[in-house]
Design an enzyme around this catalytic site. Structure first.
Site, PDB file in Angstrom:
ATOM      1  N   GLN A  50      43.780 -22.745  74.882  1.00  0.00           N
ATOM      2  CA  GLN A  50      42.401 -22.381  75.245  1.00  0.00           C
ATOM      3  C   GLN A  50      41.789 -21.455  74.203  1.00  0.00           C
ATOM      4  OE1 GLN A  50      41.032 -23.950  77.736  1.00  0.00           O
ATOM      5  NE2 GLN A  50      42.951 -24.858  78.423  1.00  0.00           N
ATOM      6  N   HIS A  99      49.350 -24.321  83.062  1.00  0.00           N
ATOM      7  CA  HIS A  99      48.655 -25.498  83.586  1.00  0.00           C
ATOM      8  C   HIS A  99      47.414 -25.849  82.760  1.00  0.00           C
ATOM      9  CE1 HIS A  99      50.267 -25.422  87.998  1.00  0.00           C
ATOM     10  NE2 HIS A  99      50.886 -26.336  87.274  1.00  0.00           N
ATOM     11  N   GLU A 100      47.226 -27.143  82.492  1.00  0.00           N
ATOM     12  CA  GLU A 100      45.995 -27.681  81.894  1.00  0.00           C
ATOM     13  C   GLU A 100      45.582 -26.990  80.600  1.00  0.00           C
ATOM     14  OE1 GLU A 100      45.079 -30.440  82.933  1.00  0.00           O
ATOM     15  OE2 GLU A 100      46.413 -30.318  84.644  1.00  0.00           O
ATOM     16  N   GLY A 101      46.541 -26.832  79.717  1.00  0.00           N
ATOM     17  CA  GLY A 101      46.256 -26.199  78.433  1.00  0.00           C
ATOM     18  C   GLY A 101      46.622 -24.737  78.476  1.00  0.00           C
ATOM     19  N   ARG A 109      40.680 -27.874  84.301  1.00  0.00           N
ATOM     20  CA  ARG A 109      40.807 -26.522  83.752  1.00  0.00           C
ATOM     21  C   ARG A 109      40.048 -25.520  84.602  1.00  0.00           C
ATOM     22  NH1 ARG A 109      40.334 -27.966  77.221  1.00  0.00           N
ATOM     23  NH2 ARG A 109      42.538 -28.569  77.014  1.00  0.00           N
TER      24      ARG A 109
END
Length: 608
Positions: free
Chosen positions: A454, A447-449, A306
């Site tokens: 978030q 990407h990545e959450g 992240r």
């Protein structure tokens, strides 16, 4: 110091040495072999590698993305050459322990190094991001045998890594994954399942690929409590120990994205019987740590990724800013409003172009400072002398991670949008890099959450843990900066300090108000707005930190003193822009949050 359109070496120098004081880390045992000189050498090396090996094929990587012929993935040769040069320089494990082949660089310095590669060619740099995260996870949670078998080859560039989480039916909802890991008599497992959106999932760039796979052991608990983590190599050792036996891992296809096109993105299948290692179907995997602890272990890599995505977003916004700045200085068009003729002037002389450049500068330079600050927190967590200092660093890093990922993904994308606008009609053609930078950066809010994930993590978890200890620590840190700004007796900094103090007060009050009723659905309904307001308050603090440091900076004793003075004034100007143009955005956002608006909760989906 020659300027680059990839990244600013001078800004990195200011942030690392003048602001974060990373040279002081060399007094600690972990970094005792290093000095300002070794840090500078590595930074110059990375600038050279990024300029020589990564940047030249960035456009080719985009135009000639990986292809799959049903058996092999084909990638342009320049990618492999760049990654080999990176590995040969020892950079894959640069921040890792000596004992496993690393350099033990401070993570703050390593973050600065990686900014060059993400800015130069994010599609190729992604293989490094994944491999380093994979290696760090195994170094933290793997057995000594797993470290020897998989981490050391990754640090040498002989193997690359992936993180195989998502599945077609699950996406980000990892509680719904169905990949199975069936125990075998020899202590290994046979994995069966389909994964989706796996970057770097197949290629010939390295001798082997190390997949970290989330799966369920039959009979385990439901939901996320029943997820385990496995190492699944693409190639298994033969009788001589060489990785030549193909594991039961195959591709059903590759995904074609609008950006990061140079990073092959795959849909791998585990255990379909395409290969039969040991004469049986099923991908052979090895459990990492204890059963049913896989998601907690994977968060080691996920949180690193992240922040890595936040750095990639930052770098793309930064290089787009530098390129649009060069264009604005060299492109003549139009005349000042008050002019009655004469020659055209460079477009940088038009106030609206300056506004767009200032916005980009405030987003990109602010985001870079935030990323390096998070790197310094990692260094503090690892090496600070006192246990309380280490714990405080971990607490601050925890609450800043959603911001470090999502704020650059939103606002450095906005910077790329402005870079296109400054280029005018040329901006949306493929003749200029800014068009690609925008497409590359548009992936990063996902990407990545995602942005929404978030925001729920920040408001639903980070600010409430331990009775709000992380938020209290962050507000305390901001208060110290406010006091330092006031102590300078600089009227402009005092203005910013007062604005930040008011914003932090709103943040604290709004956070408490959202949870006062104890209704999670209502509290989290507008979490994305909360994340955006929180992020702007954090970046205002980061800009006040930079402004205080720049104000105290003495350029006279430095080489190129005139250039440093110009740089110092530029920092103060960007801080002014952020406080007068950007921080005020948070007032209506806090007003909306304080109102308890239920629009998104009360609508009926048929109304669409």
């Amino acid at each position: 110091m020659n300027p680059s359109s990839i990244m600013s070496a001078r800004d990195l120098e200011f942030l690392l040495y003048d602001w974060l004081q990373v040279e002081s880390l060399t007094a600690r045992d972990r970094f005792a072999d290093h000095s300002r000189d070794t840090f500078d050498q590595v930074l110059r090396l990375c600038q050279d590698l990024a300029t020589t090996y990564f940047a030249p094929h960035n456009r080719e990587n985009d135009l000639h993305e990986p292809t799959f012929d049903g058996e092999r993935v084909h990638i342009i040769p320049a990618v492999g050459k760049a990654l080999q040069a990176f590995a040969d320089a020892g950079m894959i494990g640069a921040a890792m322990d000596y004992e496993i082949g690393g350099m033990q660089l401070p993570h703050s310095v390593y973050t600065a190094c990686m900014s060059w590669f993400h800015a130069a060619n994010v599609g190729t740099a992604a293989y490094v991001l994944l491999t380093t995260g994979n290696a760090n996870l195994l170094a933290a949670h793997g057995s000594p045998e797993q470290i020897d078998a998989y981490v050391r080859p990754m640090l040498e560039g002989r193997s690359f890594g992936t993180m195989a989480l998502s599945e077609p039916q699950a996406g980000s909802s990892l509680a719904d994954i169905t990949t199975r890991a069936v125990p075998a008599a020899d202590g290994s497992y046979r994995l069966f399942g389909h994964k989706m959106w796996i970057s770097g999932g197949d290629h010939d760039l390295s001798e082997n690929i190390v997949h970290l796979v989330l799966a369920r052991i039959p009979g385990g608990p439901e939901g996320t409590r029943g997820i385990s983590l496995f190492v699944v190599p693409k190639l298994l050792p033969d009788a001589e120990g060489n990785p030549t036996v193909h594991n039961d891992v195959a591709l059903s296809g590759i995904n074609h994205k609008m950006g990061w096109r140079g990073t092959v993105n795959t849909a791998p299948v585990f255990g379909d019987g395409n290969f039969t290692p040991g004469g049986e179907p099923g991908a052979i995997g090895y459990l990492v740590g204890a059963p049913n602890h896989g998601l907690a272990q994977m968060f080691t890599m996920m949180n690193e990724a992240r922040i890595g995505v936040g750095l990639a977003s930052t770098a793309l916004g930064y290089t787009g800013y530098l390129k649009s700045l060069d264009y604005a200085r060299s492109r003549p068009q139009g005349r000042p409003v008050s002019a009655r003729g004469g020659a055209q002037v460079p477009i940088i002389e038009h106030p609206d172009v300056r506004r767009m450049l200032l916005a980009q500068k405030s987003y990109a330079e602010g985001a870079l400072a935030l990323q390096l600050y998070c790197g310094k927190l990692i260094d503090e967590h690892r090496t600070a002398a006192g246990e309380s200092d280490r714990a405080r660093a971990a607490t601050l890093l925890r609450i800043l991670t959603p911001i470090a990922k999502s704020w650059p993904s939103q606002w450095c994308l906005a910077a790329n949008d402005l870079a296109i606008q400054i280029h005018g009609g040329a901006g949306y053609t493929r003749d200029y890099d800014v068009e690609q930078h925008y497409r590359d950066n548009r992936l990063n809010p996902i990407h990545e959450g995602t942005h929404g994930i978030q925001s729920m993590d920040l408001l639903g978890r980070q600010v409430t843990l331990d009775n709000g200890a992380a938020l209290a620590a962050l507000l305390e840190t901001m208060a110290a900066t406010i006091a330092a700004a006031i102590a300078t007796a600089d009227a402009e900094l005092a203005e910013y300090a007062a604005a930040l103090e008011a914003a932090t007060g709103r943040l604290a009050a709004t956070t408490a108000g959202l949870w006062r009723a104890g209704n999670p659905d209502a509290a989290l309904a507008n979490s994305a707005v909360y994340l955006e307001a929180f992020g702007h308050v954090v970046l205002a603090w980061i800009w006040l930190e930079q402004a205080v440091t720049a104000t105290a900076l003495s350029a006279q004793d430095r080489p190129h003193a005139a250039e440093w003075e110009t740089f110092r004034q530029g920092k103060r100007l960007a801080a002014r822009y952020f406080f007068r143009w950007e921080l005020p955005r948070t007032t209506p956002q806090f007003d909306l949050l304080d109102s308890g608006d239920r629009t998104t909760l009360e609508l009926d989906e048929s109304w669409f």
